[in-house]
Every structure is written in C-alpha cells, then in structure tokens.
Design a protein around this motif. Structure first.
Motif, PDB file in Angstrom:
ATOM      1  N   SER A 164       0.573  -1.542  -0.354  1.00 29.78           N
ATOM      2  CA  SER A 164       0.305   0.407  -0.402  1.00 29.78           C
ATOM      3  C   SER A 164       0.406   1.068  -0.066  1.00 29.78           C
ATOM      4  CB  SER A 164      -0.831   0.148   1.429  1.00 29.78           C
ATOM      5  OG  SER A 164      -1.715  -0.869   0.998  1.00 29.78           O
ATOM      6  N   GLU A 206      -4.879   4.688  -7.818  1.00 34.41           N
ATOM      7  CA  GLU A 206      -6.385   4.210  -7.561  1.00 34.41           C
ATOM      8  C   GLU A 206      -5.979   2.628  -7.467  1.00 34.41           C
ATOM      9  OE1 GLU A 206      -8.136   1.271 -11.141  1.00 34.41           O
ATOM     10  OE2 GLU A 206      -8.024   3.463 -11.689  1.00 34.41           O
ATOM     11  N   THR A 207      -4.448   1.513  -7.354  1.00 34.94           N
ATOM     12  CA  THR A 207      -4.363   0.514  -6.700  1.00 34.94           C
ATOM     13  C   THR A 207      -4.065   1.136  -5.391  1.00 34.94           C
ATOM     14  OG1 THR A 207      -2.588  -0.360  -8.809  1.00 34.94           O
ATOM     15  CG2 THR A 207      -2.403  -1.597  -6.564  1.00 34.94           C
ATOM     16  N   ARG A 243      -7.583   0.337  -3.839  1.00 34.49           N
ATOM     17  CA  ARG A 243      -7.978  -1.580  -3.600  1.00 34.49           C
ATOM     18  C   ARG A 243      -7.173  -2.106  -2.227  1.00 34.49           C
ATOM     19  NH1 ARG A 243      -5.812  -3.315  -8.264  1.00 34.49           N
ATOM     20  NH2 ARG A 243      -7.023  -1.971  -9.739  1.00 34.49           N
ATOM     21  N   TRP A 244      -5.542  -2.049  -2.673  1.00 33.46           N
ATOM     22  CA  TRP A 244      -5.367  -3.037  -1.476  1.00 33.46           C
ATOM     23  C   TRP A 244      -5.812  -1.720  -0.078  1.00 33.46           C
ATOM     24  CZ3 TRP A 244      -2.522  -6.506  -1.213  1.00 33.46           C
ATOM     25  CH2 TRP A 244      -1.764  -7.500  -1.978  1.00 33.46           C
ATOM     26  N   GLY A 278      -9.064  -0.996   0.424  1.00 38.92           N
ATOM     27  CA  GLY A 278      -9.743  -2.021   0.568  1.00 38.92           C
ATOM     28  C   GLY A 278      -9.312  -2.989   1.635  1.00 38.92           C
TER      29      GLY A 278
END
Length: 131
Positions: A91, A100-101, A104-105, A107
């Motif tokens: 992260s 964006e990635t 995701r991490w 989340g």
C-alpha cells in the motif's frame, strides 16, 4: 488464565474499534487528506504490531483452553502478519505510484481489519462464556 486472555483481547478489541471506526475517520474529517494519511500511516504498524504481540501471547496462554481458541488466534496472527508485512508495504509503495491500486489495497486492508476485529470479538465472547 481465561480472565487474563479476556482482558488482553477486550483491550485490543476496544483499541482497534476506537481507532478503526472513530479516530481514523475523524482524522480524515478534521485534517487535510495528506496529513491525516501521514498520521494513520504511522499508527498502523504499531496497531498491527501490538496485535501480533497480544495475539502471540494469547496463543501461548490459550493452549489450555482448547482447540477453538488456538484456531482463532492462529487465524488472527495470519491476518495481522499479512497486514503488517505484506499489505502495508505494498500500500505504501502504490500510494505514491498508482493511487487507484493503493485504494484497492486499502480496501483489502479494511476488510482484513474488520475480519480480524470480528474474530477478536468472537474470541472475547467465547472467553467470557468459559469464565
């Protein structure tokens, strides 16, 4: 032994719940996103590290209380170790290279933290019933 385990896990559950559902959201409401992120980023390693310490101690002390306690503690330790040594570094890396990635991490981290806190809650109930 069960009273000590209940105390340790209830303390950690309270700390985790307070941080996850009150303090972190509050920081993002009152501080600029960048500053709140810096604060939270410094707290996470301590939070997960404390969970690893208390979880390891609970695992060692909980062997006498049955297989169920041991299984829950092993699951918790796996989640915490994954968070501390895999999710946080990834992260952190993506925070500066691919937002964006990173989200995701983030989340994934939130879901794992919720699962972890639910397992600690269930463990506290089980320990209370043993008393």
């Amino acid at each position: 032994m069960a009273k000590l385990l209940l105390f340790l896990n209830a303390f950690y559950l309270g700390l985790g719940t307070f941080f996850s559902f009150y303090l972190a959201p509050l920081l993002f409401k009152v501080l600029e996103k960048e500053y709140a992120g810096r604060v939270v980023e410094k707290v996470f390693p301590v939070y997960f590290g404390l969970g690893l310490i208390l979880g390891s101690l609970s695992l060692i002390l909980g062997f006498r209380l049955g297989k169920w306690v041991v299984i829950v503690m092993i699951l918790n330790l796996i989640i915490l170790a994954f968070q501390e040594f895999y999710v946080l570094p990834i992260s952190h890396h993506f925070k500066f290279t691919d937002y964006e990635t990173f989200m995701r991490w983030h989340g994934i981290s939130m879901v794992l933290n919720l699962i972890h806190l639910l397992l600690v809650f269930v463990l506290c109930i089980k320990l209370y019933l043993i008393l």
